[in-house]
Design an enzyme around this catalytic site. Structure first.
Site, short mmCIF file in Angstrom:
data_model
loop_
_atom_site.label_atom_id
_atom_site.label_comp_id
_atom_site.label_asym_id
_atom_site.label_seq_id
_atom_site.Cartn_x
_atom_site.Cartn_y
_atom_site.Cartn_z
N HIS A 68 0.66 -1.30 -0.06
CA HIS A 68 -0.21 0.14 -0.17
C HIS A 68 1.15 0.82 -0.14
O HIS A 68 2.02 1.08 0.70
CB HIS A 68 -1.46 -0.18 1.58
CG HIS A 68 0.07 0.13 2.43
ND1 HIS A 68 0.26 -1.16 3.19
CD2 HIS A 68 0.08 0.81 3.34
CE1 HIS A 68 0.48 -0.78 4.07
NE2 HIS A 68 0.54 0.39 4.04
N CYS A 82 1.73 3.74 11.47
CA CYS A 82 2.49 3.53 10.23
C CYS A 82 3.18 4.23 9.47
O CYS A 82 2.60 5.29 9.39
CB CYS A 82 1.88 2.17 9.70
SG CYS A 82 0.82 2.18 8.66
#
Length: 707
Positions: free
Chosen positions: A65, A226
Site C-alpha cells: 500500500h 505506520c
C-alpha cells in the site's frame, strides 16, 4: 465518488510469482479503471513503501500500500494466489493480496473504510470467506462490507453461509462480552450446611457484610502508527484490543493514521497503568505519556505479538519502571520518523536555519542591489545617512537603501545559526545559536562559522536538557540556566577552539572563488546548476543557494559569478516546462498545461518550485531534463563571466547583472535544452503507449499519456 473496490479490481486467480509482479498485475487493473494515472510512477511509490518495511502479515496476507500523487481516488484491488507470494511475513507466503492505493491528500471517509478493512483482516472468518469466494463480485462485496443479496447467497452457498455464521457469531459474542464487563461479580452466597446449622449465634441478628467490590482491571493506553497510516496502524490496534480482552486487560488505542487522529481522553491517559507504542513514525504529542511504564516497539510487533507486549508492560508496572519526564520536541523533529537517520535529521536542522535566513537574504540583498543601481558601485563608501542625508539627492537615497540592506544582511549568519539551534532544541536553542552566529561574524568565520555555531549550540542545549533536574528548578531552566550555560560553552568553543580554523577555511574558500577562471569556473557552474535543478527547491537546491548567498556577505568577483550561475540555473526548470507545454501541449494533461501558463511567471521570478507539479507527475523524465538544462546554463553563465549582486529577483534584476545579454542567452539556451529533452522523452513514452490517436484521446480526457 466511485466504490472503493469493484469486481473489475478483483483477481481470484492471481498468477504472479513475486510481490513486484503481483503489485503490477493489480495496479494494471487500477490503471485500466482510470484510478491510477501513471502506472510506473505509482509502482515506484509502492516499491518505496515496501522498501521501508515488508507488508506481509501472519495468516497468509500481503497488503502492499502507499499514498501517491498518481492515484485519482482511494482504491483497493484484491488478488488471490494459489501458490502464494512472499511478502516477507514470518509465517511464509501470502495467498490473499490487497493493494491499497490512496491519493496524496487522501479522503478521510475512504481512509476510514481502509482502516475498517485492516481490522477485518484480523478476523479469521472474514479471510476464510475470501478464500472460498468463487465470484469476483462476491469477493468485492465482502471487502466492501455489503450485505449479501439473496441471489448471491443462493449462488455461492458456502460463502454466504460462512458469512452469515460469522455475523451471527459476532452478534452473539458482543452482548455477552458487554454484559460480562458491565455486571460485577456477585457476592458469594452462604453455603447450605452453614445456613442450616442451628446455633445461638445464628439466631442473633448480624449486620450485613458489604458486597465485594469488583477488582479494577489493569488499564493500558496504546498508540499505533505506520509510515502511510493506512493498514498496519489499524491492524495493530485491533490485535492489541483483542489480546487485551483475552488477558482481562482494558486496552484503549489511539490510531495515528492518514485520516488524522482523535486524541485519547486526557483523564484516560492519566489513569492508565501502562503505555504501548507500536509505531514506525514518531508518536505525536508523546509528552502526554511521560512518567508511565512504556513499551516501545515497531508496528508489526503490535500485530504479531500483542500478548507479549501486554505482559511486558504489566511487568514493568509491577517493577515500578517508568519513563523519564517529557523533553520538548524540536520543531523539525515533530514529524520525524522513528527510523530517520542522523543524516536526515541533520538535513532538517540545516533547512530550518536556511528557511528563516532566506527572507533576510531577499530583503537585504535586493536593497543593496538597488543601492548599487541608483548610486553606483562606490555607494558603499558613502557616510552614514544618520549624519548626512540630502532629501533631493539620489545618492543619499541610494546610501539609505545600501545601509538598510547592510543591516539586514548583517543578520544572515546569526539568524542561520540561531534557527539551526532552534530546529534542534526548540526555543532554548535560540540564545546560544544567535550568540554563536554573532561570534562567527566577529572572528570572520562567515557562513561556515554560522553553520557550525548553530550545530554546536543545538547540541549543547540538547545535552543540558538530558540532565535530570529537581522539580523546583525546572521553571527557571529555559529562561535562565540553559541560556546562561549554553552561551558560555558556545562562546568558549567559537572563540578559542573551532572559530579560528573555520575562519581560515572560510578565507580559503573566498580566495578560491575569487581566483576561479577558465575550466574550473565552468565545472563549478555546471555542478551548481545540477544541484539547483535536482530537487527543485528541496535540500540540495537550498544548499547550492545558501553557498551562493554566503559569498554575498563579502562580495568579490568569484562570489558574484557564483550567485549569477545559481539564479540562472534555478530559472530554467519552470521556464522549460512552460515552453514544453506551449510547443507540444498534447504530451501534457490539461492541468499541466494550465500549470505551464503560471510557470512562465514563476520561472522568470526565479521560483524553481514552479516545476514541481511536472516533476511530481513524471519525475523520471522531467528531473533529468531539468538538470541537463540547468547544468548548461550554470556553465555558460560562468563562461560568459556574468555577475550578480542581488540574491533573488529573476529577470526583474537584469539591470543589476554583469553581462546581462549573455546572461539571458545562457538562460535561453539551458531552457531550450531542457525543453527538447522533456519533449523527446515524453514523445518516446507516448509512442510506446500506443498510436497517435490513442495519445490524443488520452490527452483530451485529461489523463497523462500512459507510462
Amino acid at each position: 465518488m466511485s466504490e472503493l473496490i469493484t469486481a473489475e479490481l478483483v483477481d481470484l486467480d492471481l498468477s504472479a510469482e513475486t510481490k513486484d509482479a503481483a503489485a503490477r498485475s493489480l495496479a494494471e487493473r487500477m490503471a485500466a479503471s482510470g484510478r491510477v494515472t501513471d502506472l510506473e510512477g505509482f509502482l515506484a511509490d509502492v516499491a518505496a513503501r515496501e522498501a521501508q518495511m515488508p507488508t506481509g502479515l501472519d495468516g497468509g496476507i500481503g497488503i502492499p500500500h502507499c499514498r501517491s500523487t498518481h492515484v485519482t481516488e482511494p482504491t483497493l484491488a484484491f488478488g488471490r494466489s494459489a501458490s502464494g507470494i512472499d511478502f516477507g511475513a514470518p509465517d511464509g507466503p501470502a495467498d490473499l493480496i490487497f493493494l491499497i492505493a490512496a491519493p496524496a491528500g487522501g479522503d478521510a471517509d475512504h481512509l476510514s473504510i481502509l482502516s475498517t478493512l485492516a481490522r477485518h483482516l484480523m478476523d479469521g472468518e472474514f479471510t476464510g470467506a475470501l478464500r472460498s469466494a468463487t465470484e469476483p463480485g462476491r469477493a468485492a462485496s465482502l471487502i466492501r462490507g455489503d450485505a449479501p443479496e439473496a441471489g448471491a447467497a443462493e449462488a455461492t452457498g458456502a460463502d454466504a453461509t460462512g458469512a452469515d455464521e460469522a455475523g451471527a457469531g459476532e452478534a452473539a459474542e458482543e452482548p455477552t462480552t458487554a454484559a460480562a464487563e458491565a455486571t460485577p461479580p456477585a457476592a458469594p452466597e452462604p453455603s447450605t450446611p452453614a445456613a442450616a446449622e442451628p446455633t445461638a449465634a445464628a439466631a442473633e441478628p448480624t449486620p450485613p457484610e458489604p458486597a465485594a467490590q469488583p477488582a479494577v482491571p489493569f488499564r493500558i493506553v496504546a498508540i499505533t502508527s505506520c509510515p502511510t497510516g493506512i493498514a498496519h496502524t489499524y491492524m495493530a490496534a485491533e490485535s492489541l484490543e483483542k489480546a487485551g480482552t483475552a488477558a482481562g486487560v482494558e486496552v484503549f488505542v489511539e490510531t495515528q493514521g492518514s485520516a488524522g487522529f482523535k486524541r485519547l481522553d486526557p483523564q484516560l491517559v492519566a489513569d492508565a497503568d501502562g503505555v504501548i507504542f507500536a509505531h514506525d513514525v514518531e508518536v505525536r504529542d508523546k509528552e502526554r505519556f511521560a512518567g508511565k511504564p512504556i513499551v516501545d516497539v515497531g508496528v508489526k510487533a503490535g500485530i504479531n505479538r500483542p500478548a507479549e507486549l501486554i505482559a511486558e508492560v504489566r511487568q514493568k508496572a509491577a517493577r515500578g519502571e517508568v519513563s523519564a519526564p517529557a523533553r520538548p520536541t524540536a520543531p523539525m523533529d515533530k514529524g520525524a520518523g522513528a527510523t530517520d537517520s542522523y543524516a536526515t535529521r541533520l538535513r532538517k536542522w540545516l533547512m530550518t536555519g536556511v528557511s528563516y535566513m532566506v527572507p533576510f537574504v531577499a530583503a537585504g540583498g535586493l536593497l543593496i542591489a538597488l543601492a548599487f543601481a541608483i548610486g553606483g558601485y562606490t555607494i558603499n563608501k558613502a557616510p552614514s545617512v544618520a549624519d548626512h542625508f540630502v532629501w533631493t539627492e539620489a545618492t543619499s537615497w541610494a546610501a539609505l537603501l545600501f545601509q538598510i540592506g547592510g543591516v539586514a544582511f548583517g543578520f544572515l549568519v546569526p539568524v542561520l545559526a540561531g534557527f539551526i539551534a532552534y530546529g534542534m532544541a526548540d526555543r532554548p536553542g535560540l540564545v546560544p545559536g544567535f550568540v554563536g552566529g554573532a561570534i562567527a561574524l566577529t572572528i570572520n568565520a562567515g557562513f561556515l562559522g554560522g553553520l557550525i555555531a548553530g550545530l554546536i549550540a543545538g547540541a549543547v542545549v540538547m545535552a543540558i536538557q538530558r540532565v535530570t533536574i529537581p522539580p523546583v528548578l525546572r521553571g527557571i531552566m529555559p529562561v535562565v540556566v540553559i541560556p546562561l550555560i549554553s552561551s558560555v560553552i558556545v562562546g568558549f568553543l567559537m572563540f578559542l577552539v573551532v572559530g579560528k580554523p573555520v575562519a581560515a577555511l572560510q578565507k580559503g574558500l573566498t580566495d578560491w572563488l575569487s581566483g576561479l577562471s577558465g575550466a574550473n569556473a565552468i565545472i563549478l557552474g555546471a555542478i551548481l546548476g545540477l544541484m539547483m535543478c535536482f530537487d527543485l527547491g528541496g535540500p540540495l537546491n537550498k544548499v547550492a543557494y545558501a553557498f551562493a548567498v554566503g559569498g554575498l556577505a563579502n562580495p568579490n568577483e568569484g562570489s558574484l559569478k557564483v550567485m549569477a550561475a545559481v539564479m540562472a540555473a534555478g530559472m530554467v526548470p519552470p521556464l522549460a516546462m512552460a515552453l514544453a507545454t506551449t510547443v507540444r501541449g498534447r504530451l501534457f494533461t490539461k492541468a499541466e498545461r494550465e500549470n505551464g501558463k503560471a510557470a512562465w511567471v514563476l520561472g522568470a521570478s526565479f521560483i524553481t518550485e514552479g516545476a514541481i507539479p511536472f516533476a511530481a507527475a513524471d519525475p523520471l523524465r522531467v528531473i533529468p531534463s531539468a538538470m541537463a538544462g540547468g547544468a548548461v546554463t550554470g556553465a555558460l553563465s560562468m563562461a560568459f563571466g556574468c555577475t550578480l549582486r542581488a540574491p533573488h529577483g529573476g529577470i526583474f534584476v537584469v539591470p543589476l547583472i554583469g553581462q546581462p545579454l549573455l546572461y539571458l542567452l545562457a538562460i535561453a539556451i539551458g531552457t531550450c535544452v531542457s525543453t527538447a529533452l522533456v519533449i523527446l522523452l515524453k514523445g518516446l513514452r507516448g509512442a510506446s503507449a500506443g498510436s497517435p490517436a490513442d495519445t490524443s484521446a488520452s490527452d483530451a480526457s485529461g489523463v497523462t499519456v500512459a507510462a
